[in-house]
Design an enzyme around this catalytic site. Sequence first.
Site, PDB file in Angstrom:
ATOM      1  N   GLY A 120       4.450  -1.821  -6.701  1.00 57.65           N
ATOM      2  CA  GLY A 120       5.799  -1.290  -6.556  1.00 57.65           C
ATOM      3  C   GLY A 120       5.909  -0.438  -5.317  1.00 57.65           C
TER       4      GLY A 120
ATOM      5  N   GLY B 287       8.890   2.090  -3.547  1.00 62.09           N
ATOM      6  CA  GLY B 287      10.240   2.623  -3.690  1.00 62.09           C
ATOM      7  C   GLY B 287      10.476   3.740  -2.715  1.00 62.09           C
ATOM      8  N   GLY B 288      11.590   4.380  -2.902  1.00 64.73           N
ATOM      9  CA  GLY B 288      11.960   5.466  -2.007  1.00 64.73           C
ATOM     10  C   GLY B 288      10.986   6.615  -2.067  1.00 64.73           C
TER      11      GLY B 288
ATOM     12  N   GLY C  77       7.610   6.395  -2.934  1.00 59.92           N
ATOM     13  CA  GLY C  77       6.195   6.132  -2.703  1.00 59.92           C
ATOM     14  C   GLY C  77       5.813   4.714  -3.047  1.00 59.92           C
ATOM     15  N   THR C  78       4.505   4.517  -3.087  1.00 55.73           N
ATOM     16  CA  THR C  78       3.953   3.198  -3.332  1.00 55.73           C
ATOM     17  C   THR C  78       3.111   3.265  -4.594  1.00 55.73           C
ATOM     18  OG1 THR C  78       3.814   3.013  -0.958  1.00 55.73           O
ATOM     19  CG2 THR C  78       2.685   1.328  -2.224  1.00 55.73           C
ATOM     20  N   VAL C  79       3.195   2.237  -5.416  1.00 55.26           N
ATOM     21  CA  VAL C  79       2.408   2.211  -6.646  1.00 55.26           C
ATOM     22  C   VAL C  79       1.403   1.073  -6.545  1.00 55.26           C
ATOM     23  CG1 VAL C  79       2.477   2.093  -9.146  1.00 55.26           C
ATOM     24  CG2 VAL C  79       4.410   3.044  -7.899  1.00 55.26           C
TER      25      VAL C  79
ATOM     26  N   LYS D  31       0.038   6.155  -8.175  1.00 60.37           N
ATOM     27  CA  LYS D  31       1.221   6.354  -7.347  1.00 60.37           C
ATOM     28  C   LYS D  31       0.897   7.263  -6.180  1.00 60.37           C
ATOM     29  CE  LYS D  31       5.803   7.911  -7.336  1.00 60.37           C
ATOM     30  NZ  LYS D  31       6.878   8.532  -8.041  1.00 60.37           N
TER      31      LYS D  31
ATOM     32  N   ASP E 174      16.103  10.109 -11.335  1.00 65.51           N
ATOM     33  CA  ASP E 174      16.142   8.764 -10.754  1.00 65.51           C
ATOM     34  C   ASP E 174      16.124   7.733 -11.871  1.00 65.51           C
ATOM     35  OD1 ASP E 174      16.358   6.911  -8.797  1.00 65.51           O
ATOM     36  OD2 ASP E 174      14.228   6.939  -8.237  1.00 65.51           O
TER      37      ASP E 174
END
Length: 747
Positions: free
Chosen positions: A423, A425-426, A428-430, A444, A541
């Site tokens: 994943g 997103g705004g 960070g990265t998972v 994360k 969020d």
Amino acid sequence: MCRVLMLALALVVVIVAIAPHQTLSAPLNRTLPGCKSTCGNVEIPYPFGIGNSSTPDQRPCFLKPVFNLACNNSTLKWGTVTVLNISVPAHQVDVLQLVSWFCNSEDYWETWLTTGISRISRKENKFITVGCDSYGNLNSVYNDKTYTTGCLTRCYGNALVIDDGTCSGIGCCQVDIPPRMTNITIKAFAFTTSRRNISINNASVISNSTCSYSFVVKNGFYNFSTTHLKSFPNKTLPLVLDWTVGNKSCDDSKSRGDYACKENSYCDDKDSDYGYRCMCRDGYEGNPYLGCIDIDECKTGHHTCVSEKYCLNTNGSHKCFCPKGQSGNGTKEEGCHKKDVVTKVVIGVAAGTIILVVGTTLLYLIYQKRRLNKLREKYFQQNGGSILLQNLSTRENSSQIQIFTEEQLKKATNNFDESLIIGKGGFGTVYKGHLADNRIVAIKKSKIVDKSQNEQFANEVIVLSQINHRNVVKLLGCCLETEVPLLVYEFVNHGTLFDFIHTERNINDATWKTRVRIAAEAAGALSYLHSEASIPIIHRDVKTANILLDNTYTAKVSDFGASRFVPLDQTEIATMVQGTFGYLDPEYMRTSQLTEKSDVYSFGVVLVELLTVEKPYSFGKPEEKRSLTNHFLSCLKEGRLSDVVQVGIMNEENKKEIMEFSILAAKCLRLNGEERPSMKEVAMELEGMRLTEKHPWINTFQNPEEAHLLQKGSSSVCEPGDSSSHQYTIGYDSINDHVQIAFDDGR
Ligand SMILES: *[C@@H]1O[C@H](CO)[C@@H](O)[C@H](O)[C@H]1NC(C)=O
Ligand SMILES: *[C@@H]1O[C@H](CO)[C@@H](O)[C@H](O)[C@H]1NC(C)=O
Ligand SMILES: *[C@@H]1O[C@H](CO)[C@@H](O)[C@H](O)[C@H]1NC(C)=O
Ligand SMILES: *[C@@H]1O[C@H](CO)[C@@H](O)[C@H](O)[C@H]1NC(C)=O
Ligand SMILES: *[C@@H]1O[C@H](CO)[C@@H](O)[C@H](O)[C@H]1NC(C)=O
Ligand SMILES: *[C@@H]1O[C@H](CO)[C@@H](O)[C@H](O)[C@H]1NC(C)=O
Ligand SMILES: *[C@@H]1O[C@H](CO)[C@@H](O)[C@H](O)[C@H]1NC(C)=O
Ligand SMILES: *[C@@H]1O[C@H](CO)[C@@H](O)[C@H](O)[C@H]1NC(C)=O
Ligand SMILES: *[C@@H]1O[C@H](CO)[C@@H](O)[C@H](O)[C@H]1NC(C)=O
Ligand SMILES: *[C@@H]1O[C@H](CO)[C@@H](O)[C@H](O)[C@H]1NC(C)=O
Ligand SMILES: *[C@@H]1O[C@H](CO)[C@@H](O)[C@H](O)[C@H]1NC(C)=O
Ligand SMILES: *[C@@H]1O[C@H](CO)[C@@H](O)[C@H](O)[C@H]1NC(C)=O
């Protein structure tokens, strides 16, 4: 490490660069000062000379009168003979002599040569006679006795076969010069004086004469040719004389005042039966009768050293040496790189270098490791590691949080391999990670580097770790050693709600029931966060992409990257506006005042999304449909709900429930936050719907508002209501710069 290598290299260069000092050799003198040095093309080296010098003392230019020469019309004369060349080192003089001939008793010539101090050179000359049926002889007087040598040449009638260039006894004969030939006379004779015809190589040649020719000639300066039998080409030919100095042996001469050998020379009388010669000693050059000078072997390349650099000139010799740190005597034989010694040296140097390099590398690595550890320690502290540790030690059992090292997580994610990203997103990265104990986790990595946030981080981690709700993704641990803290969550394996509803195949009653359940579960989780967690937490969020599903399609609320804690005595806090466009609470956008109701609004959008299976905001659609919520609310208001809900989802059985669901969504979407229901109320209502599904006899009330909404049919497009109240969508451009909006378009 690189620097060390360069240092070692520089050291080697410095060693190599050490070179010996070199001297320039003085010009060689060939004659005495003030003396004529050439005549025509011929050089006149001392002890030879012409007359007296032009210096004031007017001393003779020659060593002895016997070496006095004359230069007449550019022709050098030694007595009557013409001198062609004088060599001092070889002690030879090339002179021209007339060829002796005999044609008949009236037509002949006998050459004689008074050689004085010189001898006919045995090595350099041959005695040759040319002619048919001829002979010649060479006479010399020595100790008042005459010595004679000679040769005979015959031709055989008309069948003469003679090769040009070979003096083999037919047409031409030759003999070596006997020793001690001085004051020579050369005579040519013929057995017959009558004319005769000869044929050469089967071609008849009329011999014009029966003349014979005899001469002593320098080797290589006369080549016999059959044509010479017809007519001899040369009147004169060169011969070589050996000369000596004095008339006594070396031993006898050395004590005498006229001993001719000057400095750095020696006396030689080995091959001489008359007088002696002066020679430069080894390592010297020049004129031994004037004094020899040292040869700079190093410069002239006549040295025995491996290289000019390792050569040191000495008087009459030179020395070889090796640069510092190398063994050997520096000669070409042994050298500075003589095999065994050199190998040892090379091995030594190599070993030294390797040890140096390895050592330095180790030191460097240790240094790097320490630096890394320090950095990790720094980050750990910065991220509130000590607070966290303290907390963990004081509160046993209460939190199961684990502190991971950076190394563990690097290993788990294959050094944060891109293929393991699940994943982005705004916030960070998972990454999907595989821990050493076989647990699969989601790791994360935050994008935002906000130092002030990091300070609170530990507290947040502690709080999050205490959340123990079946519909909230469990935080397993964290890593504080990195600049941006890493969070380790339980891995939820069936993707997001967003993906689920947008890819769902079967649309039926069960589909709807699942959605209601998921909504109820998510609402329960948010309600728990808002009111039951030790410190109220605002998710900030809420969106379908942040509601994960496990293998039984149980909802798990995730991503607390933007979450804020609400201190107990406060109900709203001012923050930078953050969230996902389309889900953002317009009130929050306007006021920057964050309350729990912002989550309620976002959840309302999620409910609408569940109903419509449309994305909350689509730029590609017509204006009135761009904002899903506006469109939805308009349709709801106009009683055209079926226009907006997903086609096929509504049936007679769930019609009422969908209406209730829609109204709940509408309540959540109220512009005034205070008017929105609390998350707890939302959760309860959704739970109620679930129960009704399970137990249809539990009938719910029907309010007039709902009835009104259901009554209206579905026909035309639903017009947006009060568009100014939905300014956050159409007023997108007017959003101030400080407003931070993430466009999470799902995955
Ligand atoms: C060589 O010649 C130079 C100049 O003509 C003179 O100064 C020098 O003394 C001479 N050296 C010898 C050894 O005669
Ligand atoms: C050369 O010098 C000698 C004395 O050193 C003298 O007898 C002789 O006449 C001189 N010769 C010439 C040609 O000047
Ligand atoms: C020089 O040579 C010419 C002939 O070539 C001769 O007449 C003369 O006498 C010679 N002079 C000397 C000094 O030998
Ligand atoms: C000098 O020599 C040249 C050729 O070498 C000759 O032509 C000339 O006649 C000669 N002079 C004398 C005076 O012998
Ligand atoms: C003179 O003799 C030397 C040594 O033998 C030689 O190198 C040189 O070429 C000779 N010169 C002439 C003009 O023959
Ligand atoms: C060669 O002849 C010269 C002059 O004719 C004479 O002085 C000399 O002694 C002779 N040499 C020998 C070795 O006979
Ligand atoms: C030489 O040859 C010519 C012609 O080939 C001949 O006329 C003559 O008699 C010959 N002379 C002798 C001596 O053989
Ligand atoms: C010369 O001629 C004779 C007879 O004409 C012949 O036998 C001989 O082979 C010839 N020799 C050469 C070298 O040509
Ligand atoms: C042969 O001899 C005569 C007189 O002896 C002479 O005139 C003629 O040139 C000579 N021929 C050749 C080819 O040498
Ligand atoms: C004689 O022959 C040799 C070898 O063929 C050559 O090097 C040399 O120059 C010749 N000499 C003359 C005077 O032709
Ligand atoms: C002898 O004469 C020939 C022909 O003229 C010439 O090529 C050669 O150089 C001469 N040899 C010498 C040693 O002068
Ligand atoms: C240098 O060493 C080589 C080999 O050991 C030996 O043959 C040579 O004589 C030595 N040279 C000097 C100048 O010592």
